[in-house]
Design a protein around this motif. Structure first.
Motif: not given
Length: 161
Positions: A101-116, A128-140
């Motif tokens: 996501a950071e390498r494609n910062a012109l394309r993907y803008k960080l909208y929100a960030e919370r605990a993992g 909004i043509v694309e939304m990406v939610l990445m999560m690190r939780h419960s060992g997954r």
């Protein structure tokens, strides 16, 4: 005459290529790109809910009478879920997704960030043509990728739930 025929053929090929690119025919969504770069040889899988499946979901009796759910589903083209098996390389997968996501910062803008959890959006005009939610939780590690023509109201609704 042969030169004129060659020129017309070349011109038509160029127009077709520009039209295909304008329609997004050559674009990969975030989940597809992530899987092509980091999914091989790892215990991750990508599940896709296609436009046809979304259309069929809108025909379910519970959804047909629910105008709010129908409005949300109408804005989506596809849903992809990338998931790791429990405990498998979670930190590394999350770091790779974040770097992509950071390498494609012109394309993907960080909208929100919370605990993992990090939510990125890609806009085209007022949609909004694309939304990406990445999560690190419960060992997954989970990555949810929505594509479509979503409004800011759609995003606000998701953020409330």
């Amino acid at each position: 005459m042969a030169l004129k025929h060659w020129f017309v053929t070349l011109l038509l090929a160029l127009v077709a290529a520009v039209a295909a690119r304008a329609q997004g025919g050559g674009e990969q969504d975030f989940a597809s790109r992530f899987m092509s770069l980091y999914g091989k040889g790892r215990a991750v899988e990508c599940t896709t809910v296609s436009p046809l499946m979304l259309e069929r979901m809108m025909q379910l009796p519970d959804v047909e009478g629910d105008s709010h759910t129908r409005e949300v589903l109408k804005q989506l083209k596809s849903i992809r879920l990338v998931s790791s098996t429990a405990g498998h390389d979670v930190t590394h997968l999350y770091a790779n997704a974040r770097r992509l996501a950071e390498r494609n910062a012109l394309r993907y803008k960080l909208y929100a960030e919370r605990a993992g959890k990090r939510l990125y959006v890609r806009r085209r005009g007022k949609y909004i043509v694309e939304m990406v939610l990445m999560m690190r939780h419960s060992g997954r590690f989970d990555l949810i990728n929505l594509t479509g023509n979503m409004t800011n109201d759609f995003l606000d609704t998701l953020m409330r739930r």
